[in-house]
Design a protein around this motif. Sequence first.
Motif, PDB file in Angstrom:
ATOM      1  N   GLY A   1      38.508  50.104  44.931  1.00 57.93           N
ATOM      2  CA  GLY A   1      37.113  49.695  44.825  1.00 57.93           C
ATOM      3  C   GLY A   1      36.932  48.195  44.924  1.00 57.93           C
TER       4      GLY A   1
ATOM      5  N   ARG B   1      38.787  51.981  48.401  1.00 57.19           N
ATOM      6  CA  ARG B   1      38.107  53.140  47.811  1.00 57.19           C
ATOM      7  C   ARG B   1      39.139  54.203  47.447  1.00 57.19           C
ATOM      8  NH1 ARG B   1      38.249  53.657  53.196  1.00 57.19           N
ATOM      9  NH2 ARG B   1      38.692  55.709  54.085  1.00 57.19           N
ATOM     10  N   LEU B   2      38.693  55.209  46.730  1.00 58.50           N
ATOM     11  CA  LEU B   2      39.502  56.394  46.501  1.00 58.50           C
ATOM     12  C   LEU B   2      39.431  57.294  47.728  1.00 58.50           C
ATOM     13  CD1 LEU B   2      38.533  57.410  42.848  1.00 58.50           C
ATOM     14  CD2 LEU B   2      40.577  56.197  43.590  1.00 58.50           C
TER      15      LEU B   2
ATOM     16  N   VAL C   1      39.962  52.001  38.916  1.00 62.37           N
ATOM     17  CA  VAL C   1      38.830  51.850  39.827  1.00 62.37           C
ATOM     18  C   VAL C   1      37.871  50.810  39.254  1.00 62.37           C
ATOM     19  CG1 VAL C   1      36.981  53.015  41.079  1.00 62.37           C
ATOM     20  CG2 VAL C   1      39.047  54.284  40.445  1.00 62.37           C
TER      21      VAL C   1
ATOM     22  N   ARG D   1      34.267  48.423  39.838  1.00 60.18           N
ATOM     23  CA  ARG D   1      32.985  48.335  40.536  1.00 60.18           C
ATOM     24  C   ARG D   1      32.127  47.305  39.823  1.00 60.18           C
ATOM     25  NH1 ARG D   1      29.879  51.010  44.214  1.00 60.18           N
ATOM     26  NH2 ARG D   1      27.642  51.143  43.817  1.00 60.18           N
TER      27      ARG D   1
ATOM     28  N   THR E   1      33.568  62.736  41.281  1.00 57.75           N
ATOM     29  CA  THR E   1      33.494  61.532  40.459  1.00 57.75           C
ATOM     30  C   THR E   1      32.492  60.568  41.066  1.00 57.75           C
ATOM     31  OG1 THR E   1      35.828  61.805  39.870  1.00 57.75           O
ATOM     32  CG2 THR E   1      34.825  59.677  39.402  1.00 57.75           C
TER      33      THR E   1
ATOM     34  N   ALA F   1      30.269  56.826  40.570  1.00 54.57           N
ATOM     35  CA  ALA F   1      30.108  55.549  39.884  1.00 54.57           C
ATOM     36  C   ALA F   1      28.633  55.358  39.579  1.00 54.57           C
ATOM     37  CB  ALA F   1      30.619  54.410  40.756  1.00 54.57           C
TER      38      ALA F   1
ATOM     39  N   HIS G   1      28.398  49.839  33.721  1.00 58.08           N
ATOM     40  CA  HIS G   1      29.044  50.411  34.904  1.00 58.08           C
ATOM     41  C   HIS G   1      30.087  51.410  34.421  1.00 58.08           C
ATOM     42  CE1 HIS G   1      27.230  47.152  37.246  1.00 58.08           C
ATOM     43  NE2 HIS G   1      27.698  46.318  36.342  1.00 58.08           N
TER      44      HIS G   1
ATOM     45  N   SER H   1      31.915  55.684  35.220  1.00 58.61           N
ATOM     46  CA  SER H   1      32.039  56.815  36.137  1.00 58.61           C
ATOM     47  C   SER H   1      31.805  58.108  35.374  1.00 58.61           C
ATOM     48  CB  SER H   1      33.426  56.843  36.793  1.00 58.61           C
ATOM     49  OG  SER H   1      34.439  57.061  35.831  1.00 58.61           O
TER      50      SER H   1
ATOM     51  N   ARG I   1      32.507  62.411  35.777  1.00 60.01           N
ATOM     52  CA  ARG I   1      33.187  63.486  36.507  1.00 60.01           C
ATOM     53  C   ARG I   1      32.336  64.740  36.356  1.00 60.01           C
ATOM     54  NH1 ARG I   1      37.897  65.094  34.605  1.00 60.01           N
ATOM     55  NH2 ARG I   1      38.635  65.765  36.645  1.00 60.01           N
TER      56      ARG I   1
ATOM     57  N   LEU J   1      32.726  58.158  44.186  1.00 65.95           N
ATOM     58  CA  LEU J   1      33.875  57.261  44.237  1.00 65.95           C
ATOM     59  C   LEU J   1      34.873  57.690  45.299  1.00 65.95           C
ATOM     60  CD1 LEU J   1      34.840  56.420  40.542  1.00 65.95           C
ATOM     61  CD2 LEU J   1      33.823  54.924  42.244  1.00 65.95           C
TER      62      LEU J   1
END
Length: 304
Positions: free
Chosen positions: A38, A202-203, A221, A223, A242, A244, A271, A273, A275, A302
């Motif tokens: 990220g 990125r992922l 990760v 961001r 997932t 963000a 900020h 994430s 799931r 993500l």
Amino acid sequence: MSGARLLEADAARLASDAGLRASALGFVTEGDLVVLAGDCALLVGALTGVPFAELSDDDSAASVARLVGGTLRVMGKDVGREEHREVLGMMPAAVAMPDDMTPLELLRWEARLATGKRRGSGALAEAALQRVGLMPLAKRRISSLGVAERKGVALAAAIVGEPPALLLDHPLQGLDERGQLWMMRALEELASRHRLLIATPRLATDGSLGAIMGAASDIVVLRHGAVVAHGPPASLLSEASTFAVTVEHGAEALGERLQRMGVALDGGPLHFSVRLKPPHGPSDVLRAAHDTGAVVVACVPLVG
């Protein structure tokens, strides 16, 4: 491999001359192959000391990133005191090389810098070029080399002093399919002799980037200057989606509502994430924000 944690941050605050900031980063990585995914240019810049313009496409951001508070360590070595340079070889995403030199000449110079000795630099240079498969090009001018070959020279420069750990910034950037296959073979060989920090944009779950993610022992990760997700690939790249999330205000109430819904959160406070497993989706995040009065300014996947 064993030893101190490959990378750890405790309330680490990063800043660049261009005004970019990361506040209170906190994480402890596990294992010997760690992916930074990220918005990690500021962290990578603090580790490498490479001017920030070389880590992004924005030439107006030309500055140096540095640690301005807290602690950041590589294998127990303090980044603020630059002790980490004793254990970390580095391959920046963009590398300026003298076009009139040959790879062998450049690597001899890099070997002298890494060891502080002139004697033996030639043998170290040849060994590094051999490991990345570039000995046939050792005496060609760098100006005649292609993108993949230049990246190979940069990789050889990172390993010439035989550091226990390597930081590879966007190793697949600019490479075609053939170049990516070469890089993946090189990474496999390097992983047998070095601990690896790999920065990626990125992922991903497929292609060469996905293969790097799958081989990782840990993924961090970032961001907007914050850690939004951290864990093993089995956790971050599972069947759950997932996302963000960036919140302008009302983050605490939103987080509490999402947790009551059974949604897993990581990072924070503004900020983080989420799931999302069925039946939940991003619309449920936005609905929860509406119900709690939170203002969500971004909710983006993500993995992609």
